[in-house]
Design a protein around this motif. Structure first.
Motif, mmCIF file in Angstrom:
data_model
loop_
_atom_site.group_PDB
_atom_site.id
_atom_site.type_symbol
_atom_site.label_atom_id
_atom_site.label_comp_id
_atom_site.label_asym_id
_atom_site.label_seq_id
_atom_site.Cartn_x
_atom_site.Cartn_y
_atom_site.Cartn_z
ATOM 1 N N ARG A 98 0.972 -1.114 -0.071
ATOM 2 C CA ARG A 98 -0.052 -0.011 -0.135
ATOM 3 C C ARG A 98 1.057 1.296 -0.032
ATOM 4 N NH1 ARG A 98 -5.231 0.558 0.945
ATOM 5 N NH2 ARG A 98 -5.882 2.763 1.730
ATOM 6 N N GLY A 99 0.315 2.251 -0.904
ATOM 7 C CA GLY A 99 1.437 3.427 -0.782
ATOM 8 C C GLY A 99 2.680 3.168 -1.795
ATOM 9 N N ALA A 100 2.706 2.305 -2.420
ATOM 10 C CA ALA A 100 3.890 1.971 -3.370
ATOM 11 C C ALA A 100 3.997 2.825 -4.728
ATOM 12 C CB ALA A 100 4.027 0.580 -3.378
ATOM 13 N N GLY A 101 2.676 3.314 -4.867
ATOM 14 C CA GLY A 101 2.407 3.993 -6.180
ATOM 15 C C GLY A 101 1.999 3.130 -7.306
ATOM 16 N N ARG A 102 1.796 3.854 -8.438
ATOM 17 C CA ARG A 102 1.641 3.271 -9.853
ATOM 18 C C ARG A 102 2.909 2.305 -10.260
ATOM 19 N NH1 ARG A 102 -0.488 6.102 -15.085
ATOM 20 N NH2 ARG A 102 -0.751 4.187 -16.265
ATOM 21 N N PRO A 103 2.601 1.121 -10.629
ATOM 22 C CA PRO A 103 3.736 0.246 -11.090
ATOM 23 C C PRO A 103 4.154 0.915 -12.511
ATOM 24 C CG PRO A 103 1.633 -0.919 -11.481
ATOM 25 C CD PRO A 103 1.295 0.334 -10.594
ATOM 26 N N THR A 104 5.582 0.534 -12.556
ATOM 27 C CA THR A 104 6.283 1.143 -13.828
ATOM 28 C C THR A 104 6.058 0.030 -14.781
ATOM 29 O OG1 THR A 104 8.266 -0.244 -13.355
ATOM 30 C CG2 THR A 104 8.222 2.065 -12.490
ATOM 31 N N LYS A 105 6.141 0.414 -16.144
ATOM 32 C CA LYS A 105 5.930 -0.528 -17.145
ATOM 33 C C LYS A 105 6.819 -1.886 -16.803
ATOM 34 C CE LYS A 105 5.860 -0.277 -22.404
ATOM 35 N NZ LYS A 105 6.064 0.514 -23.240
ATOM 36 N N ARG A 106 7.807 -1.934 -16.542
ATOM 37 C CA ARG A 106 8.701 -3.315 -16.337
ATOM 38 C C ARG A 106 8.082 -4.001 -15.063
ATOM 39 N NH1 ARG A 106 14.926 -3.535 -14.687
ATOM 40 N NH2 ARG A 106 15.284 -5.703 -14.869
ATOM 41 N N GLU A 107 7.559 -3.388 -13.965
ATOM 42 C CA GLU A 107 6.841 -3.858 -13.122
ATOM 43 C C GLU A 107 5.474 -4.456 -13.214
ATOM 44 O OE1 GLU A 107 8.563 -1.282 -9.311
ATOM 45 O OE2 GLU A 107 6.645 -0.846 -10.228
ATOM 46 N N ARG A 108 4.731 -3.824 -14.190
ATOM 47 C CA ARG A 108 3.565 -4.250 -14.659
ATOM 48 C C ARG A 108 3.557 -5.619 -15.458
ATOM 49 N NH1 ARG A 108 2.088 -0.702 -18.537
ATOM 50 N NH2 ARG A 108 2.267 -2.435 -20.089
ATOM 51 N N ARG A 109 4.753 -5.596 -16.367
ATOM 52 C CA ARG A 109 5.109 -6.597 -17.165
ATOM 53 C C ARG A 109 5.264 -7.844 -16.123
ATOM 54 N NH1 ARG A 109 8.739 -3.799 -21.533
ATOM 55 N NH2 ARG A 109 7.204 -2.900 -23.004
ATOM 56 N N GLU A 110 6.011 -7.799 -15.099
ATOM 57 C CA GLU A 110 6.367 -8.882 -14.139
ATOM 58 C C GLU A 110 5.329 -9.297 -13.439
ATOM 59 O OE1 GLU A 110 9.555 -7.193 -11.666
ATOM 60 O OE2 GLU A 110 11.262 -7.369 -13.184
ATOM 61 N N ILE A 111 4.136 -8.245 -13.097
ATOM 62 C CA ILE A 111 3.123 -8.982 -12.693
ATOM 63 C C ILE A 111 2.221 -9.539 -13.469
ATOM 64 C CG2 ILE A 111 0.765 -7.969 -11.695
ATOM 65 C CD1 ILE A 111 2.415 -5.505 -10.462
ATOM 66 N N ASP A 112 1.966 -9.271 -14.773
ATOM 67 C CA ASP A 112 1.211 -10.050 -15.766
ATOM 68 C C ASP A 112 1.883 -11.301 -15.817
ATOM 69 O OD1 ASP A 112 -0.363 -7.859 -16.087
ATOM 70 O OD2 ASP A 112 0.682 -7.198 -17.715
#
Length: 119
Positions: A98-112
């Motif tokens: 919580r409070g980590a902010g919006r994921p970067t493009k790289r983080e979003r790809r890792e989450i996906d």
């Protein structure tokens, strides 16, 4: 027998059009090869595709030309899919603090990638 008809007839897809569109999108494999709707299926073939929750693996035991009732449909295939993950297991994948902010493009790809989504 056509794979799109068989998947619909044994009640693995709600309608034949959904079955065919999933096949056209290249999401279904028959014996490890990407299949088209008209691909022939025979007894002993292994069909795999990605469900929203898990990988589905089905082995053809019987060819069914028409849509049949659920008890008969269940005998037409052997389900070798892994069990559905629990709600807690699904929630744990890709959570951010919580409070980590919006994921970067790289983080979003890792989450996906963790969630099993393809882009």
């Amino acid at each position: 027998m056509r794979v799109d008809i068989w998947l619909w007839a044994v009640r693995l897809f709600k309608s034949r059009s959904v079955s065919a569109s999933t096949l056209r999108a290249g999401r279904v494999r028959v014996n490890g090869t990407v299949a088209k709707p008209a691909t022939s299926v025979a007894v002993g073939d292994r069909i795999t595709w990605r469900d929203p929750l898990r990988e589905r693996i089905v082995v053809v035991r019987e060819l069914v030309p028409k849509r049949v009732g659920a008890p008969i449909a269940a005998k037409a295939y052997e389900d070798q899919s892994p069990p559905v993950p629990t709600r807690e297991e699904r929630a744990a994948v890709g959570l951010r603090e919580r409070g980590a902010g919006r994921p970067t493009k790289r983080e979003r790809r890792e989450i996906d990638k963790l969630r099993g989504r393809r882009r």
